[in-house]
Every structure is written in C-alpha cells, then in structure tokens.
Design a protein around this motif. Structure first.
Motif, short mmCIF file in Angstrom:
data_model
loop_
_atom_site.label_atom_id
_atom_site.label_comp_id
_atom_site.label_asym_id
_atom_site.label_seq_id
_atom_site.Cartn_x
_atom_site.Cartn_y
_atom_site.Cartn_z
N LYS A 85 47.59 35.75 41.33
CA LYS A 85 47.45 35.85 42.78
C LYS A 85 46.77 37.17 43.13
CE LYS A 85 51.37 32.93 43.90
NZ LYS A 85 52.71 32.85 44.50
N PRO A 86 45.67 37.13 43.91
CA PRO A 86 44.98 38.37 44.25
C PRO A 86 45.79 39.22 45.23
CG PRO A 86 43.97 36.50 45.38
CD PRO A 86 45.02 35.94 44.47
N VAL A 87 45.90 40.50 44.90
CA VAL A 87 46.66 41.43 45.75
C VAL A 87 45.74 42.58 46.16
CG1 VAL A 87 48.65 42.98 45.87
CG2 VAL A 87 48.79 40.86 44.53
N PRO A 88 45.47 42.76 47.45
CA PRO A 88 44.64 43.90 47.88
C PRO A 88 45.37 45.22 47.61
CG PRO A 88 44.86 42.26 49.64
CD PRO A 88 45.85 41.90 48.57
N ASP A 114 40.32 47.35 46.83
CA ASP A 114 40.17 46.70 45.54
C ASP A 114 41.09 45.47 45.55
OD1 ASP A 114 38.47 48.67 44.69
OD2 ASP A 114 39.88 49.61 43.31
N VAL A 115 40.94 44.62 44.55
CA VAL A 115 41.83 43.45 44.46
C VAL A 115 42.41 43.41 43.04
CG1 VAL A 115 42.02 40.97 44.69
CG2 VAL A 115 40.46 42.22 46.17
N PHE A 116 43.72 43.39 42.98
CA PHE A 116 44.44 43.41 41.71
C PHE A 116 44.71 41.97 41.27
CE2 PHE A 116 48.33 43.86 39.12
CZ PHE A 116 47.92 44.86 38.24
N VAL A 117 44.12 41.59 40.12
CA VAL A 117 44.30 40.24 39.56
C VAL A 117 44.51 40.36 38.05
CG1 VAL A 117 43.25 37.97 39.16
CG2 VAL A 117 42.86 39.13 41.34
N ASN A 118 45.59 39.79 37.57
CA ASN A 118 45.86 39.71 36.13
C ASN A 118 45.78 41.08 35.44
OD1 ASN A 118 46.57 38.37 33.80
ND2 ASN A 118 44.54 37.55 33.38
N GLY A 119 46.38 42.09 36.09
CA GLY A 119 46.47 43.41 35.49
C GLY A 119 45.25 44.29 35.66
N LYS A 120 44.28 43.86 36.46
CA LYS A 120 43.03 44.62 36.61
C LYS A 120 42.67 44.80 38.08
CE LYS A 120 38.93 46.32 35.90
NZ LYS A 120 38.75 47.70 35.45
N ASN A 121 42.23 46.02 38.43
CA ASN A 121 41.67 46.27 39.76
C ASN A 121 40.19 45.89 39.76
OD1 ASN A 121 44.14 47.51 40.38
ND2 ASN A 121 43.12 49.00 41.71
N PHE A 122 39.84 44.85 40.51
CA PHE A 122 38.43 44.49 40.68
C PHE A 122 37.91 45.14 41.96
CE2 PHE A 122 40.14 41.20 37.94
CZ PHE A 122 39.16 41.09 36.97
N LEU A 156 30.01 47.64 27.77
CA LEU A 156 30.06 46.20 27.55
C LEU A 156 31.45 45.67 27.18
CD1 LEU A 156 28.41 43.60 27.54
CD2 LEU A 156 27.90 44.03 25.12
N PRO A 157 32.18 46.31 26.23
CA PRO A 157 33.51 45.75 25.88
C PRO A 157 34.45 45.65 27.08
CG PRO A 157 32.82 47.37 24.25
CD PRO A 157 31.84 47.46 25.38
N GLU A 158 34.43 46.65 27.97
CA GLU A 158 35.30 46.61 29.15
C GLU A 158 34.87 45.50 30.12
OE1 GLU A 158 38.33 47.47 31.88
OE2 GLU A 158 38.10 47.79 29.72
N ILE A 159 33.55 45.34 30.28
CA ILE A 159 33.04 44.26 31.14
C ILE A 159 33.47 42.90 30.61
CG2 ILE A 159 30.92 43.09 31.87
CD1 ILE A 159 29.59 45.87 32.05
N GLN A 160 33.36 42.72 29.30
CA GLN A 160 33.76 41.44 28.69
C GLN A 160 35.26 41.20 28.82
OE1 GLN A 160 32.00 42.28 24.85
NE2 GLN A 160 30.24 40.93 25.25
N ARG A 161 36.04 42.26 28.71
CA ARG A 161 37.50 42.14 28.87
C ARG A 161 37.85 41.72 30.30
NH1 ARG A 161 42.32 44.74 30.18
NH2 ARG A 161 41.24 46.35 31.36
N GLU A 162 37.17 42.36 31.26
CA GLU A 162 37.41 42.00 32.67
C GLU A 162 37.07 40.53 32.92
OE1 GLU A 162 34.96 44.78 34.74
OE2 GLU A 162 36.42 46.41 34.64
N ARG A 163 35.97 40.09 32.33
CA ARG A 163 35.57 38.69 32.51
C ARG A 163 36.64 37.75 31.96
NH1 ARG A 163 30.32 36.64 29.41
NH2 ARG A 163 31.68 37.25 27.69
N GLU A 164 37.22 38.08 30.79
CA GLU A 164 38.26 37.24 30.21
C GLU A 164 39.52 37.23 31.06
OE1 GLU A 164 37.89 35.03 27.70
OE2 GLU A 164 35.82 35.68 28.00
#
Length: 201
Positions: A85-88, A114-122, A156-164
């Motif tokens: 669930k997205p959390v601002p 920002d939006v917190f989803v699955n342990g990550k701030n997007f 790149l590794p961090e970008i790929q992790r965020e995508r997953e």
C-alpha cells in the motif's frame, strides 16, 4: 304349451332387462354412454413452482458497476498486503531541484511527497497507472564518458532493486533522467529499464 310359456317368459324377461339397461343408460353420464370429444370445462390448476436445483439455478444477469473504476488495474491479493500500500512520506534530503522535478511528474498522485512502497521511498507515484518513479537529476551530460560509465555502473544495481520491489507489488517502475545521453547510457546497461527524459526539469 308350457314350453311356449317358458320361452315367452324368457323373451319377456330379456325384453325387460334391455328396457332397464336402456333406462339406466338414459340417466348415466353421457361420457359413459358413448365416446365423444371433451365437452366438459377443464378445471385450470396453477402448476406448482419447482425449485431449481443448485446446478440449474438461474444466474443473475451481469450489471455494470455503480461507480467508475479507480484505475486500469485489477485489485489482487498482493494489493492487500500492507507493504504494497502506497504511503505518502516527506521528501528525503534537502535537494529542492530534485524534489521539484519529482513533484512535477505528470499525474503525480502525491506532489510534495515521496511514496513509501515495499520498504522503499520512491520519488513520485502515478497511482492511476501504478507507476512509482526514481528521479535522477545529476549533471550526467556534463561528465566525461568515463565518469558517465562509472556513474551508471554504480547506480544500476540500486535501480534494478527498486524495480524488483515495485514489481513484487504489481507496480510498473520508471526512471526519470534529465538528458538523452543519460537515458541511452542506462538502456545500454539494461535495455529492460523504462527510462523517461524529464523535459519539465
């Protein structure tokens, strides 16, 4: 003579029996007397409604939704997971140009956050298309090719992790960059990425 009388008595008796049978037929139900088509009114009875068996139960006709859908996505079991669930949440850091680029993403559902989803701030989230963004505002274009290559390898590794992380929750993931060279370098390193040049920055 006696024989004649007896014979006559038999004849008379037979005649009487026929007369009685005819009299009986006169008062009998006409249906019993001779075959004829149905003339009596037929009593109408309502058929007893039969309960359909569970297998034959009529299915209700589909009806349209009362409300328009919120977005072009289906709610799945993973959407109900709390981590999906997205959390601002407040923007991380104090980089105003970076935050401004993120806030101005078209159809950003949470500008200023920002939006917190699955342990990550997007950096942003387009909720209607389920798209979280990672915004890169580095001066990539001004760096020499060697520094650009190093920067891509590091990030790149961090970008790929965020995508997953996004993909696990059923989200599409986009990387926002400020220039065409940065986009080309990222796609050269991983052509499965979705990279967008943010011409509004």
């Amino acid at each position: 003579m006696g024989a004649v009388l007896i014979t006559g008595g038999v004849v008379v008796g037979f005649a009487i029996k026929e007369a009685l049978d005819a009299h009986e037929l006169k008062w009998a139900d006409p249906e019993d007397a001779r075959p004829r088509p149905e003339t009596r009114p037929v009593t109408e009875t309502k058929p007893t409604p039969q309960k359909p068996s569970p297998k034959q139960r009529p299915k209700p006709e589909p009806k349209g939704p009362d409300l328009p859908p919120l977005g072009p996505f289906e709610v799945t079991e993973r959407d109900r997971r709390p981590e999906c669930k997205p959390v601002p949440v407040p923007h991380l850091g104090g980089n105003d140009p970076h935050n401004k680029c993120a806030d101005n993403i078209p159809n950003n559902s949470f500008p200023g956050w920002d939006v917190f989803v699955n342990g990550k701030n997007f950096d942003a989230l387009q909720l209607t298309t389920r798209t979280p963004w990672d915004v890169k505002t580095d001066d990539f274009e001004k760096q020499p090719p060697r520094s650009q290559a190093f920067f891509v390898r590091m990030k790149l590794p961090e970008i790929q992790r965020e995508r997953e992380l996004a993909k696990t929750c059923g989200y599409r993931f986009v990387v926002g960059v400020r220039g065409k060279a940065h986009k080309e370098a990222l796609l050269k390193a991983d052509n499965t990425l979705d990279v967008v040049v943010m011409d509004w920055c």
